[in-house]
Design an enzyme around this catalytic site. Structure first.
Site, PDB file in Angstrom:
ATOM      1  N   HIS A 274     -32.904  37.501 -32.180  1.00  0.00           N
ATOM      2  CA  HIS A 274     -33.673  36.294 -31.843  1.00  0.00           C
ATOM      3  C   HIS A 274     -35.162  36.504 -32.135  1.00  0.00           C
ATOM      4  O   HIS A 274     -36.026  36.063 -31.355  1.00  0.00           O
ATOM      5  CB  HIS A 274     -33.467  35.920 -30.372  1.00  0.00           C
ATOM      6  CG  HIS A 274     -32.090  35.414 -30.068  1.00  0.00           C
ATOM      7  ND1 HIS A 274     -31.724  34.102 -30.245  1.00  0.00           N
ATOM      8  CD2 HIS A 274     -30.977  36.055 -29.618  1.00  0.00           C
ATOM      9  CE1 HIS A 274     -30.450  33.945 -29.896  1.00  0.00           C
ATOM     10  NE2 HIS A 274     -29.977  35.125 -29.526  1.00  0.00           N
ATOM     11  N   ASP A 338     -29.549  40.046 -26.391  1.00  0.00           N
ATOM     12  CA  ASP A 338     -28.320  39.319 -26.717  1.00  0.00           C
ATOM     13  C   ASP A 338     -28.205  39.056 -28.215  1.00  0.00           C
ATOM     14  O   ASP A 338     -29.195  38.967 -28.926  1.00  0.00           O
ATOM     15  CB  ASP A 338     -28.261  37.994 -25.955  1.00  0.00           C
ATOM     16  CG  ASP A 338     -29.400  37.052 -26.336  1.00  0.00           C
ATOM     17  OD1 ASP A 338     -30.541  37.542 -26.470  1.00  0.00           O
ATOM     18  OD2 ASP A 338     -29.151  35.848 -26.498  1.00  0.00           O
ATOM     19  N   GLU A 339     -26.978  38.925 -28.663  1.00  0.00           N
ATOM     20  CA  GLU A 339     -26.631  38.418 -29.995  1.00  0.00           C
ATOM     21  C   GLU A 339     -27.376  39.118 -31.134  1.00  0.00           C
ATOM     22  O   GLU A 339     -27.783  38.487 -32.101  1.00  0.00           O
ATOM     23  CB  GLU A 339     -26.857  36.904 -30.049  1.00  0.00           C
ATOM     24  CG  GLU A 339     -25.971  36.156 -29.061  1.00  0.00           C
ATOM     25  CD  GLU A 339     -26.204  34.660 -29.067  1.00  0.00           C
ATOM     26  OE1 GLU A 339     -25.210  33.906 -29.078  1.00  0.00           O
ATOM     27  OE2 GLU A 339     -27.377  34.218 -29.029  1.00  0.00           O
ATOM     28  N   ALA A 340     -27.519  40.432 -31.021  1.00  0.00           N
ATOM     29  CA  ALA A 340     -28.129  41.214 -32.112  1.00  0.00           C
ATOM     30  C   ALA A 340     -27.024  41.607 -33.092  1.00  0.00           C
ATOM     31  O   ALA A 340     -26.647  42.771 -33.221  1.00  0.00           O
ATOM     32  CB  ALA A 340     -28.835  42.438 -31.543  1.00  0.00           C
ATOM     33  N   LYS A 341     -26.513  40.620 -33.785  1.00  0.00           N
ATOM     34  CA  LYS A 341     -25.272  40.780 -34.544  1.00  0.00           C
ATOM     35  C   LYS A 341     -25.429  41.568 -35.837  1.00  0.00           C
ATOM     36  O   LYS A 341     -24.431  42.020 -36.409  1.00  0.00           O
ATOM     37  CB  LYS A 341     -24.674  39.403 -34.833  1.00  0.00           C
ATOM     38  CG  LYS A 341     -24.297  38.639 -33.578  1.00  0.00           C
ATOM     39  CD  LYS A 341     -23.726  37.260 -33.895  1.00  0.00           C
ATOM     40  CE  LYS A 341     -23.347  36.509 -32.636  1.00  0.00           C
ATOM     41  NZ  LYS A 341     -22.777  35.171 -32.914  1.00  0.00           N
TER      42      LYS A 341
END
Length: 529
Positions: A274, A338-341
Site C-alpha cells: 500500500h 497487510d496485503e504485501a502480495k
C-alpha cells in the site's frame, strides 16, 4: 465546590490511559422497571429508554422525572475534568452557563460529579434522574463524558429539552478499546469532515480514532524531513480528484478535538505494501528493476512494495515514524502490514520486525494487521473474515496471543462499513459479502478467532474504507445505522445484548440523527417508525 459552566465546545481534558488492557466487565442483567407514562412534562416513559449502546444496568423508577428546559443549569463538581465534561454536554444541549449570581444556591439542574472513590471503574459512570435533577458521577473524565452522552439519548427523541425519565444507570464498557477507523488516503477528508466523524463516534462512546493516512492513492500527513510525500504523494486520490493532506497544525487540531471527547488518535502509516504514493514521491524506495511508479487513482490492492533490502528504506521508516510519534500524544501507532502480495515472505517478515522495532524505539506501542502477527506487534488487528482465516493466519494469531499480544477485532464481514448493506446499496463494495445491520451486530468478538486464550481481545474497531466514498454524506450513509450496532458490540456485556431489543432501540435514534443533520440509511431489519 459546585460551579456553573459556560456553554462551549472548547477542548477538554488530556487523556492518559493504559490501552492494551482488556476492559473486563461483569455480565450484569438489564433491569427495566417501567411506570405509566405522563407525556413529556414529568412522568416516566412507558417503556425502557432507547439508549445505544445498552447500559450494563438501567432501572426505570416510578414518579416524576426531571424536565430540562432552555434555562436548566449544568453544574460541575470535582475539578477540571468535571468542568470539561459539563462544558461539552452543555454545548451539545445548548444550555446556559456562567456562575450563579451573588453566590445564590442553584436550583435543580444537571450535575457532573468527579469522584475518584466512586467505584465506577475506568470509563464507567452512574446516572440518576428524578424531580431534583440529574446527577452523573464517575471516577474519571471519560466516564462523566459518556454519562453525558447517555443523557442526550434519555431526552425525548431528537430534542435537547424535555423530560428525562426517573432512571438509575450503572454503566461501564465491555472493552477498553472501542475504535472507529477512517480511510483518508483513498479520498481525502478535511479537518472539519474528520471532526464530523468524531462527533458520531463520541455519541456512541467510541474512544479511538484510527486514521489511515497513507496508501497507494495518496499520502495525507506532512513530514518535514520528507517534503515530497505531500508535494507529490498528497495530490492524488481515487477517481483523479485533487487529493490533499494535513499539515502538522491540522493533525494537532484533529488530535485536540478528539481528545476533548475522550478519543485517542491512532495514526496509520501502511507499509511495506500500500505504498505507491510514497514510492512516487521518493522513487529510491523501490527496488532496482521494479517498474517505475506512477500516480495511482484506481482501487486495486497488493501491487506495491517498498524495497525491504535497502538500508535507505529503514531510514525513511525512521524519519516518518519519528515525526508521527512526535505529533501523536496517544501511545499507539499503526504500521500496516497487510496485503504485501509482491514481497517474498521472508523479506516481509524481516521488514515488519524492523518496522515494529522502530515504533518501539520512538516510544509507541505498535498495531499491525493480522498478517504481521508473528512479528510481535503489541496489538494485532484481525481484519480477515472467519472464512478467510487461513491456517497460517490462525497460527500466527495464536502465537501472538501466546506471547501476550492483544487482539483488536475488525473482521471485514462484520465491521467494514464500506461494504454494501445489500444488493440495492449504491455506494460501497461487496468483496466481504453484504453487511446488514444484524450482521454488524450479531457476533461475539471473544469467540470469533477459535483457539485464542480467554481475555485476548482488547476491543473492537469498525472501519470506513473510502474507495467509493467521497463526501460526509457518503460516510454517514454507510455508518448509520451500522456504527451504533458495533458500538453496542464493543460496550455492552455479551449476555445483555439481543437483536430483537436492539432493532427497536436503534430505530429510536433516527430523530437524533435528523436533528444533528446527519444522513442515514433506513436499512432492512430495523423497526423504523
Amino acid at each position: 465546590m459546585c460551579s456553573m459552566v459556560r456553554m462551549t465546545r472548547s477542548a477538554g481534558p488530556r487523556i492518559g490511559r493504559a490501552l492494551l488492557t482488556v476492559g473486563a466487565a461483569a455480565a450484569l442483567a438489564l433491569v427495566a422497571g417501567c411506570s405509566s407514562g405522563e407525556g413529556d412534562t414529568g412522568g416516566a416513559s412507558s417503556r425502557t429508554p432507547a439508549v445505544v449502546p445498552r447500559p450494563a444496568q438501567l432501572t426505570v423508577g416510578s414518579g416524576a422525572g426531571f424536565t430540562v428546559t432552555s434555562r436548566t443549569s449544568v453544574l460541575a463538581e470535582g475539578g477540571a475534568d468535571a468542568r470539561a465534561a459539563a462544558m461539552l454536554v452543555a454545548g451539545e444541549l445548548d444550555l446556559p452557563g456562567g456562575s450563579p449570581a451573588g453566590g445564590a444556591t442553584p436550583g435543580p439542574g444537571i450535575t457532573f460529579r468527579l469522584d475518584p472513590q466512586a467505584g465506577t471503574g475506568p470509563e464507567g459512570y452512574t446516572l440518576t434522574a428524578g424531580p431534583s435533577g440529574v446527577l452523573i458521577t464517575a471516577a474519571d473524565g471519560a466516564g462523566l463524558f459518556y454519562g453525558g452522552q447517555t443523557l442526550r439519548q434519555l431526552l425525548p427523541a431528537g430534542r435537547t429539552t424535555g423530560t428525562v425519565p426517573p432512571v438509575d444507570v450503572h454503566d461501564h464498557p465491555r472493552y477498553a478499546y472501542r475504535g472507529g477507523g477512517l480511510d483518508v488516503a483513498r479520498h481525502f477528508f478535511s479537518v472539519a469532515q474528520v471532526e464530523s466523524y468524531v462527533d458520531v463516534l463520541a455519541l456512541y462512546k467510541f474512544n479511538h480514532l484510527h486514521l489511515h493516512l497513507t496508501d497507494d492513492q495518496g499520502w495525507r500527513i506532512a513530514i518535514s524531513s520528507r517534503p515530497q510525500l505531500t508535494a507529490v504523494g498528497g495530490l492524488t486520490e481515487v477517481g483523479g480528484g485533487k487529493g490533499g493532506f494535513y499539515t502538522a497544525a491540522d493533525y494537532r487540531a484533529i488530535v485536540r478535538y478528539a481528545a476533548a471527547r475522550h478519543i485517542t488518535v491512532v495514526p496509520e502509516i501502511d507499509l511495506p505494501g500500500h505504498s505507491n504514493a510514497a514510492i512516487v514521491s521518493y522513487p529510491e524506495l523501490a527496488c532496482d528493476g521494479d517498474p517505475a511508479a506512477a500516480p495511482y487513482t484506481d482501487i486495486g490492492v497488493g501491487f506495491s512494495r517498498v524495497c525491504t533490502t535497502k538500508e535507505s528504506t529503514y531510514r525513511f521508516v525512521d524519519d516518518v515514524v519519528s515525526a508521527i510519534a512526535a505529533l501523536t500524544p496517544g501511545p499507539l501507532i499503526h504500521l500496516g502490514g497487510d496485503e504485501a502480495k509482491t514481497l517474498d515472505p521472508a523479506d516481509y517478515r524481516a521488514f515488519m520486525k524492523r518496522a515494529i522495532a522502530v515504533g518501539h524505539a520512538h516510544g509507541k506501542q505498535v498495531v499491525a494487521w493480522d498478517e504481521a502477527a508473528p512479528e510481535q506487534p503489541d496489538l494485532v488487528q484481525v481484519w480477515h473474515p472467519q472464512y478467510d482465516l487461513t491456517d497460517d493466519l490462525r497460527t500466527g494469531i495464536a502465537a501472538a496471543t501466546g506471547r501476550g499480544a492483544k487482539l483488536l477485532m475488525s473482521p471485514a464481514d462484520h465491521t467494514y462499513l464500506d461494504q454494501k448493506y445489500d444488493a440495492s446499496t449504491t455506494l460501497g463494495l461487496d468483496w466481504a459479502g453484504y453487511v446488514g445491520v444484524r450482521q454488524a451486530y450479531d457476533w461475539n468478538p471473544d469467540t470469533y478467532v477459535p483457539g485464542v486464550p480467554a481475555g485476548s481481545v482488547a476491543g473492537v474497531e469498525t472501519l470506513l474504507w473510502t474507495e467509493t466514498l467521497s463526501t460526509t454524506s457518503d460516510l454517514q450513509t454507510m455508518e448509520l445505522p451500522r456504527l451504533p450496532a458495533l458500538a453496542e458490540v464493543a460496550w455492552t456485556p455479551q449476555s445483555a445484548r439481543n437483536w430483537s431489543d436492539f432493532r427497536t432501540r436503534l430505530a429510536a435514534q433516527a430523530p437524533l440523527w435528523t436533528a444533528q443533520g446527519w444522513t442515514y440509511t433506513k436499512a432492512d431489519g430495523v423497526d423504523w417508525k
